[in-house]
Design an enzyme around this catalytic site. Structure first.
Site, PDB file in Angstrom:
ATOM      1  NE  ARG A 102       4.013   5.880   4.620  1.00 17.05           N
ATOM      2  CZ  ARG A 102       3.705   6.549   5.856  1.00 17.05           C
ATOM      3  NH1 ARG A 102       4.231   7.478   6.356  1.00 17.05           N
ATOM      4  NH2 ARG A 102       2.788   5.948   6.813  1.00 17.05           N
TER       5      ARG A 102
ATOM      6  CG  ASN B 214       6.041   6.424  -6.129  1.00 19.30           C
ATOM      7  OD1 ASN B 214       5.407   6.967  -5.091  1.00 19.30           O
ATOM      8  ND2 ASN B 214       6.063   5.390  -6.309  1.00 19.30           N
TER       9      ASN B 214
ATOM     10  CE  LYS C 273      10.149 -12.986  -2.667  1.00 22.14           C
ATOM     11  NZ  LYS C 273       9.855 -12.133  -3.964  1.00 22.14           N
TER      12      LYS C 273
ATOM     13  N   GLY D 280      16.103   7.254  -2.835  1.00 25.45           N
ATOM     14  CA  GLY D 280      16.480   5.661  -3.368  1.00 25.45           C
ATOM     15  C   GLY D 280      15.313   4.841  -3.107  1.00 25.45           C
TER      16      GLY D 280
ATOM     17  CB  CYS E 158       8.767   2.978  -5.223  1.00 27.38           C
ATOM     18  SG  CYS E 158       8.366   1.403  -4.606  1.00 27.38           S
TER      19      CYS E 158
ATOM     20  N   GLY F 137      19.307  16.531   1.256  1.00 26.08           N
ATOM     21  CA  GLY F 137      20.497  15.557   1.932  1.00 26.08           C
ATOM     22  C   GLY F 137      20.979  14.864   0.576  1.00 26.08           C
TER      23      GLY F 137
HETATM   24  C1  UDX Z   1       7.457   5.377  -1.996  1.00 21.94           C
HETATM   25  C2  UDX Z   1       6.191   6.418  -1.784  1.00 21.94           C
HETATM   26  O1  UDX Z   1       6.336   7.280  -0.591  1.00 21.94           O
HETATM   27  C3  UDX Z   1       4.811   5.352  -1.633  1.00 21.94           C
HETATM   28  O2  UDX Z   1       3.774   6.171  -1.543  1.00 21.94           O
HETATM   29  C4  UDX Z   1       5.195   4.422  -2.772  1.00 21.94           C
HETATM   30  O3  UDX Z   1       4.012   3.550  -2.722  1.00 21.94           O
HETATM   31  C5  UDX Z   1       6.366   3.702  -2.941  1.00 21.94           C
HETATM   32  O4  UDX Z   1       7.524   4.588  -2.872  1.00 21.94           O
HETATM   33  P1  UDX Z   1       9.046   4.166  -0.121  1.00 21.94           P
HETATM   34  O5  UDX Z   1      10.099   3.858  -1.401  1.00 21.94           O
HETATM   35  O6  UDX Z   1       8.855   3.333   1.162  1.00 21.94           O
HETATM   36  O7  UDX Z   1       7.628   4.745  -0.594  1.00 21.94           O
HETATM   37  O8  UDX Z   1       9.882   5.474   0.599  1.00 21.94           O
HETATM   38  P2  UDX Z   1       9.781   6.994   0.971  1.00 21.94           P
HETATM   39  O9  UDX Z   1       9.427   7.113   2.504  1.00 21.94           O
HETATM   40  O10 UDX Z   1       8.572   7.515   0.130  1.00 21.94           O
HETATM   41  O11 UDX Z   1      11.332   7.405   1.060  1.00 21.94           O
HETATM   42  C6  UDX Z   1      11.841   7.375  -0.505  1.00 21.94           C
HETATM   43  C7  UDX Z   1      13.110   7.846  -0.534  1.00 21.94           C
HETATM   44  O12 UDX Z   1      13.044   9.430  -0.569  1.00 21.94           O
HETATM   45  C8  UDX Z   1      14.003   7.414   0.723  1.00 21.94           C
HETATM   46  O13 UDX Z   1      15.495   7.045   0.166  1.00 21.94           O
HETATM   47  C9  UDX Z   1      14.103   8.752   1.562  1.00 21.94           C
HETATM   48  O14 UDX Z   1      15.312   8.741   2.336  1.00 21.94           O
HETATM   49  C10 UDX Z   1      14.223   9.827   0.607  1.00 21.94           C
HETATM   50  N1  UDX Z   1      13.464  10.939   1.024  1.00 21.94           N
HETATM   51  C11 UDX Z   1      12.390  11.135   1.638  1.00 21.94           C
HETATM   52  C12 UDX Z   1      14.389  12.416   1.113  1.00 21.94           C
HETATM   53  O15 UDX Z   1      15.346  12.235   0.567  1.00 21.94           O
HETATM   54  N2  UDX Z   1      13.865  13.317   1.452  1.00 21.94           N
HETATM   55  C13 UDX Z   1      12.687  13.362   1.914  1.00 21.94           C
HETATM   56  O16 UDX Z   1      12.187  14.771   2.438  1.00 21.94           O
HETATM   57  C14 UDX Z   1      11.729  12.429   2.239  1.00 21.94           C
END
Ligand code: UDX
Length: 456
Positions: A157, A214, A37, A263, A266, A259
């Site tokens: 994110r 979160n 890395k 996942g 985080c 849906g």
């Molecule tokens: C998340 C938080 O948003 C972020 O603030 C934190 O720092 C890290 O965790 P991230 O893991 O990048 O960020 O993804 P995010 O965009 O939050 O989506 C998380 C999951 O939720 C995805 O699998 C997404 O598909 C799902 N999701 C999101 C839904 O199923 N429905 C929604 O309405 C929004």
């Protein structure tokens, strides 16, 4: 004097943070135990997909303002401030976070210190970790070296990491001393001048802020996924419901997309770690709530897998299934705890001939689910499919022409696990389309035309 900064741990969080600090003008050294890395990063290449990151790495590695090493002693000797950005994955046993990387790095850093320093935690940790970090540093640092701790959670994110780091929506400074606050204000001078709100608080509240944020987002998604159960039974439409709820500014439309569920690296593990920590502290209402949020989320995957079986006549054996998406969300190559991949594996386990296509995540997916077949194009995934599952809403899937897709498949049946395909368009192209929590009204156009003709 410009602060010299080290960033320990160069995953999504650390690599992005290091590059953004260099962009802000600081001299930065990133530390990671993974030599591969480090070599990538020193060549100006991010070891994962993150828009805009390669450009920042390239620019600042070439000026020498940013460099990466596997040797923590270099960082210990040269930096005034150390950001701790190591991973805190779910422990192999149980729901809690595995903090082994936090303790290993803290002790290693402390042993090599040759100057006073401030250690700023950024990793998502169980509340109470910062306090212990302070004692570990004091215990392992050479006599006479003074260390202090602050907590500065990161809300970035994936896929928007560079933007979210340079333009955060809020800054949280968990501090125990005025010096620590001053250092953080210096580091984030630009964002503060841009008007980003700053919350100065104690260490525990700052740690909790990240886990709670979160957990709240996860709860919002599971709320709307729970609503799919009642919508389906009552023949209501969860998408219209989310639009209506979302117009209330107290609720907001974001994170109300029902849906296959959430996942990633985080949300799921942070939710479980908070639930485990709450249980340790005797905060039973938090544990109860978050367990149900997690259970609803996992049921969303089961539901999609069951729907797939139903739509192939109750037996998946030998059926060709096109799985569109492997990443946990679009614009990412991350497959950690990916709902799409989980569903694909379940169908494969039931004998389906699963063809997965993901524009970015196939390599990572193959490493964790080698039993699946990965194809190089949307077209190959769709060819001769008995069933299509749309599980990660990449723009090219959402925008796909259903007539073109119809010309490739064996049966025009699609499950929209993200509720992003336009049911009208797909129905008009002869498809049977089933979303999640949406009315079972979509009939292929042939039937509808016949009905219309009968009425005339
Ligand atoms: C998340 C938080 O948003 C972020 O603030 C934190 O720092 C890290 O965790 P991230 O893991 O990048 O960020 O993804 P995010 O965009 O939050 O989506 C998380 C999951 O939720 C995805 O699998 C997404 O598909 C799902 N999701 C999101 C839904 O199923 N429905 C929604 O309405 C929004």
């Amino acid at each position: 004097m410009t602060l010299k900064i080290s960033v320990i741990g160069t995953g999504y969080l650390g690599a992005t943070h290091a590059a953004c600090l260099a962009e802000l003008g600081f001299e930065v050294i990133g530390v990671d135990s993974d030599g591969g890395k480090v070599a990538h990063l020193n060549a100006g290449v991010a070891p994962f997909a993150e828009p805009g990151l390669d450009d920042l790495l390239n620019r600042h590695v070439s000026t020498g303002r940013l460099r990466f090493t596997t040797d923590v002693s270099e960082a210990a000797a040269s930096s005034d401030v150390h950001f701790l950005c190591v991973g805190t994955p779910q422990a192999g046993s149980g729901l809690s976070a595995d903090l082994s990387a936090v303790w290993t790095c803290t002790r290693e850093l402390a042993r090599h210190l040759t100057r006073d320093c401030l250690v700023i935690g950024k990793s998502t940790v169980p509340v109470g970790t910062a306090e212990r970090l302070g004692s570990e540093l004091a215990r392992f640092a050479p006599t006479g070296i003074r260390t202090s701790v602050a907590w500065n959670p990161e809300f970035l994110r994936e896929g928007h990491g560079v933007h979210d780091t340079l333009h955060p929506d809020r800054l949280v400074f968990g501090v125990a001393t005025p010096d620590a606050e001053l250092a953080l204000r210096t580091i984030y001078e630009q964002a503060i001048a841009d008007g980003v709100p700053v919350h100065v608080t104690d260490l525990a509240t700052a740690e909790l802020a990240k886990s709670a944020a979160n957990a709240f987002l996860a709860t919002k998604i599971s709320f709307i996924n729970a609503m799919t159960d009642i919508s389906e039974r009552a023949d209501a439409d969860v998408v219209a419901l989310a639009d209506i709820l979302g117009d209330d500014p107290r609720i907001g439309r974001r994170f109300l997309d029902a849906g296959v569920g959430f996942g990633g690296g985080c949300l799921p593990k942070d939710l479980r770690a908070l639930s485990a920590r709450a249980s340790e502290l005797g905060a039973r209402s938090v544990t109860g709530l978050l367990r149900e949020v997690d259970a609803i989320n996992l049921r969303a995957r089961t539901k999609v897998a069951e729907l797939a079986r139903e739509l192939t006549g109750g037996d998946l054996a030998g059926r060709r299934v096109a799985v569109l998406g492997a990443a946990f969300k679009p614009l990412s190559d991350d497959v950690r705890d990916s709902p799409a991949l989980d569903v694909a594996r379940r169908l494969h386990a039931q004998g389906a001939d699963v063809r997965v296509f993901d524009p970015e995540a196939a390599l990572n997916a193959r490493a964790v689910a080698p039993e699946l077949t990965y194809v190089a194009s949307l077209e190959s995934a769709l060819r001769d499919a008995d069933l299509v599952l749309h599980l990660t809403e990449w723009p090219q899937f959402v925008e796909m022409d259903p007539h073109w897709a119809a010309s490739l498949v064996r049966r025009r049946v699609v499950v929209d696990g993200r509720n992003r395909l336009d049911p009208e368009r797909w129905t008009m192209a002869g498809w049977t389309i089933q979303g999640i929590g949406r009315p079972k009204r979509q009939q292929p156009v042939a039937t509808r035309t016949a009905d219309a003709a009968a009425v005339i």
